[in-house]
Design an enzyme around this catalytic site. Structure first.
Site, mmCIF file in Angstrom:
data_model
loop_
_atom_site.group_PDB
_atom_site.id
_atom_site.type_symbol
_atom_site.label_atom_id
_atom_site.label_comp_id
_atom_site.label_asym_id
_atom_site.label_seq_id
_atom_site.Cartn_x
_atom_site.Cartn_y
_atom_site.Cartn_z
ATOM 1 N N GLU B 31 31.040 16.108 -5.298
ATOM 2 C CA GLU B 31 29.656 16.348 -5.707
ATOM 3 C C GLU B 31 29.259 17.781 -5.370
ATOM 4 O O GLU B 31 29.367 18.219 -4.225
ATOM 5 C CB GLU B 31 28.707 15.360 -5.024
ATOM 6 C CG GLU B 31 27.223 15.593 -5.340
ATOM 7 C CD GLU B 31 26.927 15.623 -6.833
ATOM 8 O OE1 GLU B 31 27.223 14.627 -7.518
ATOM 9 O OE2 GLU B 31 26.427 16.665 -7.325
ATOM 10 N N PHE B 35 24.032 13.958 -3.972
ATOM 11 C CA PHE B 35 24.538 12.663 -4.381
ATOM 12 C C PHE B 35 23.485 11.935 -5.228
ATOM 13 O O PHE B 35 22.296 11.953 -4.896
ATOM 14 C CB PHE B 35 24.855 11.801 -3.154
ATOM 15 C CG PHE B 35 26.283 11.350 -3.106
ATOM 16 C CD1 PHE B 35 27.271 12.195 -2.651
ATOM 17 C CD2 PHE B 35 26.641 10.080 -3.549
ATOM 18 C CE1 PHE B 35 28.609 11.789 -2.603
ATOM 19 C CE2 PHE B 35 27.961 9.665 -3.516
ATOM 20 C CZ PHE B 35 28.952 10.517 -3.046
ATOM 21 N N GLY B 36 23.937 11.299 -6.311
ATOM 22 C CA GLY B 36 23.012 10.515 -7.129
ATOM 23 C C GLY B 36 22.734 11.131 -8.477
ATOM 24 O O GLY B 36 22.194 10.473 -9.360
ATOM 25 N N GLY B 37 23.083 12.404 -8.627
ATOM 26 C CA GLY B 37 23.007 13.012 -9.946
ATOM 27 C C GLY B 37 21.598 13.343 -10.409
ATOM 28 O O GLY B 37 20.630 13.285 -9.649
ATOM 29 N N THR B 38 21.542 13.697 -11.694
ATOM 30 C CA THR B 38 20.298 14.165 -12.301
ATOM 31 C C THR B 38 19.202 13.119 -12.248
ATOM 32 O O THR B 38 18.076 13.382 -11.822
ATOM 33 C CB THR B 38 20.554 14.552 -13.772
ATOM 34 O OG1 THR B 38 21.548 15.585 -13.813
ATOM 35 C CG2 THR B 38 19.273 15.042 -14.433
ATOM 36 N N CYS B 39 19.517 11.913 -12.699
ATOM 37 C CA CYS B 39 18.497 10.872 -12.860
ATOM 38 C C CYS B 39 17.741 10.635 -11.571
ATOM 39 O O CYS B 39 16.516 10.619 -11.545
ATOM 40 C CB CYS B 39 19.162 9.582 -13.326
ATOM 41 S SG CYS B 39 18.085 8.145 -13.281
ATOM 42 N N HIS B 437 -1.990 -13.909 -28.397
ATOM 43 C CA HIS B 437 -3.245 -13.285 -28.789
ATOM 44 C C HIS B 437 -4.163 -13.248 -27.597
ATOM 45 O O HIS B 437 -4.303 -14.253 -26.916
ATOM 46 C CB HIS B 437 -3.898 -14.065 -29.920
ATOM 47 C CG HIS B 437 -5.232 -13.499 -30.317
ATOM 48 N ND1 HIS B 437 -5.344 -12.384 -31.113
ATOM 49 C CD2 HIS B 437 -6.494 -13.871 -30.010
ATOM 50 C CE1 HIS B 437 -6.624 -12.101 -31.290
ATOM 51 N NE2 HIS B 437 -7.341 -12.984 -30.629
#
Lengths: 455, 455
Positions: B31, B35-39, B437
């Site tokens: 990495e 850790f965990g990336g973009t998201c 409804h």
């Protein structure tokens, strides 16, 4: 004595029937109160408009937990009320004007005087006598008023009146713990009133799935004063100072009383017997699968006859009865499978199919899939600590029921209604589609996967 | 020189691969950042947490139109920021700790030095040389910084940094008009900043359905200052006083600049060529349907290779690649059909399938079903005047695409994703289920019926 080809009694869902298919027929509509029925005037639509407004007020109050300090400065009740009814009243008025321009409208309460013969006590005075080849009963229902209230002489409101009051009460007492009581508690609590709920049963929303009941009742106890397990024995006081005496000795003082203790069909107001129309022990006009009553040529739909007193059911029944009137040789059956419902409160509720306790009582094998909003990213965004999605799954993988409590529950559950109607298994449902990340729908996805994982 | 059985480069969706199936293998994770990336760290989740908070602030400001006078008194930005990252940062930290406890973690940027051979420039200094039987490239992407900004020397933010700033700017200028720009405009506008958007194209959200583009751009012009059709030629100024010079002579002064002009795959940072890994003209690592790159034993997934840079797609690709690594004799293919997406703005957007302009460009026959929120009861409750649901329906009745703009759009569209995945026709979809409804889902029902009525 007027004779019509077709008489529709009640203009809620009843008003949906007559269209071009009936051109050339002599049609009369009869309405005892306001054109448009319960939903438009005193039911689904105005309550939802108020419920959403209350939800917004609640959102303001809760905003600081997200880091946005905000304050409700003033609730302009009359503006809220007038916004709602300035939009809705003209719809009923237009419906009335349209029917008057295109046929006969008898304004008043109708009752049978014989087979397919009725008299209408006209609102303007006098009566109209009428006979018809075919009659549709769509006269709906009304709030039940328990004897301690009815006998007290103390002023009270029901859902028929509470939405048009002039001033918000400081403290509203509500008798009842079903969805109507819950929605009005939300509305008036959200708009700043103190709310006390009195419910005979041990919890609110009895009959809903037990997880919904548990978490909803817990939430209500945080927002309102909730007395469960005790009945109102006596009501005393006067307008502006109502006192409820419970059977455990508790006395509740409030400045307004709302009775929301259930609804009853209006079958007792139409002298059904004189028309040969059978009514069951619950007061519902008895209909067969096609909407026909026991009286030749007399049909019924909606709250006067259905076991599902919901607008979407009444609309469906109106569609079926309309078709059957227009196509006597090609009758369609009413479909009461998989009727969903929602309660527009905070938290909101959406539900379809069997509850877990029903699964148990029916001796069904089932698996539970359950995910909290707090376990998906959008729930983190909302800082929601109470919401959940629960699915009940049969051994063959299909859904037996689905229950959602929390923000957007009435929207979220529809996807599961769709899945159940299509007979898709929980596992396939989870796998067949991309679930948008990180949308709130992940709470559904994860509940489906949770159920699958129990395998 | 360490040799591993399996090396995963990138710990966003890449971190989802290794589980019990790979027990007994020598596995290393690499990495370069958190850790965990973009998201998790700089993408979907923190932006949605901020977007929801901004939505709440907007709700407060709009409440008076419903009759609830309310005011935002203070936006506690640091509390908001810290709430978000106090929840998210530990998730990445725990992932890192777990991988360190159960294998090797190389912290630093990795690049190929030969076939299945890489060197890692360790964050702590020095390098690690490694070889592997199999390598998975999951190194994601990063924001594009256009030359006028990059060359200016003027400080700027991207999505990597803007969410962790210490103080809200008074005036935020945003370069870009795609979904990232739109979401940050919503976030910072909602939290009280003045926002100016500069976009080369004539509208915002180019590429989305034309109705979405039109109504969204219109809404953005009401909330923000929006310059479309003009490019930034030059950036001058300094921290706290940034000046954008547009090609029409306009000068924009802001105290902070956010560049949100698209993202590019990180394939240029891994010396792909040295590893025999082909990269296409768009900078994406070339993969086959199973996630294999052109290099033997090297796989890829997520933003570094996909044409759908979305977390739910990367997760799916990780699932497929994980399966394929574990079951070399039973390869699964990646499914890129019917990828939905949402933009978490006000109004919110949910979309799946073809846009109307794509239908036209492909010469398809199609019908349009469209219903405004303003035409269903729950839309009345919300006083929504802009939202809509649009469905594009093929001659055989199946859905070609669906687009929702307005509150809960990311939830609403999922039901149509499901319908498309199941291949149900619009007409059947409308008829097969009870629609609650008056829930907001009626906007879907009516759009489906609208499409059917064109027959």
């Amino acid at each position: 004595m007027a004779h019509h080809d077709l008489v529709i009694v009640g203009t809620g869902s009843g008003n949906m029937i007559v269209d071009d298919r009936f051109a050339g027929l002599d049609v009369a509509h009869v309405e005892a109160t306001r054109f448009g029925g319960t939903c438009l005037n005193v039911g689904c639509i105005p309550t939802k408009m108020l419920a959403y407004t209350a939800e917004v007020a609640e959102t303001v109050r809760a905003a600081s937990s997200l880091g946005v300090d905000a304050r409700v400065e003033r609730v302009r009740w009359r503006d809220i009320r007038d916004r709602v009814f300035a939009r809705l009243d003209p719809i009923g008025d237009e419906g009335r004007a349209y029917r008057r321009a295109h046929g006969t409208v008898h304004e008043g309460a109708a009752r049978f005087t014989g087979p397919r013969a009725m008299t209408v006590d006209l609102a303007g005075g006098g009566t109209a006598e009428l006979t018809a080849d075919r009659i549709v009963l769509a006269v709906g229902g009304r709030p039940v008023v328990p004897p301690p209230v009815a006998d007290s002489g103390v002023p009270f409101d029901t859902s028929d009146t509470i939405m048009r009051i002039d001033e918000l009460p400081e403290h509203l007492a509500i008798i009842g713990g079903g969805y109507i009581a819950a929605e009005f508690a939300h509305v008036f609590g959200g708009l700043g009133c103190r709310v006390t709920i009195v419910e005979n049963a041990g919890t609110l929303l009895g009959g809903m799935d037990e997880s919904v009941v548990e978490r909803f009742t817990e939430a209500a106890r945080e927002r309102f004063t909730v007395h469960t397990g005790h009945a109102v024995e006596k009501v005393t006081g006067a307008a502006g100072d109502v006192r409820l005496h419970l059977d455990d000795g508790t006395e509740i003082r409030a400045d307004r009383l709302l009775v929301a203790a259930g609804r009853t069909p209006n079958s007792d107001r139409i002298d059904a017997g004189a028309g040969g129309v059978d009514v069951d022990d619950a007061g519902r006009v008895v209909v067969d699968g096609f909407g026909r009553t026991s009286a030749e040529g007399v049909w019924a739909l909606g709250d006067v006859c259905t076991s599902h007193p919901l607008k979407h059911v009444a609309n469906h029944e109106a569609e079926v009865v309309g078709h059957n009137l227009a196509h006597p040789g090609d009758l369609r059956a009413v479909d009461h499978d998989l009727v969903p419902a929602a309660v527009f409160t905070t938290p909101q509720i959406g539900t379809v199919g069997r509850t877990e306790q029903q699964c148990r009582e029916e001796g069904l094998s089932y698996r539970v899939g359950m995910t909290d909003y707090a376990d998906v990213a959008y729930g983190w965004a909302m800082e929601d600590e109470r919401g959940f999605c629960k699915v009940l799954v049969a051994p063959d993988g299909t859904l037996l029921g689905a229950h959602v409590l929390g923000p957007q529950a009435s929207t979220l559950v529809q996807q599961l209604v769709q899945a159940m109607a299509l007979g898709v298994t929980a596992a396939r449902l989870a796998e067949v589609q991309y679930w948008i990340h990180p949308a709130l729908t992940e709470v559904i996805e994860n509940a489906l996967r949770d159920a699958a994982e129990e395998d």
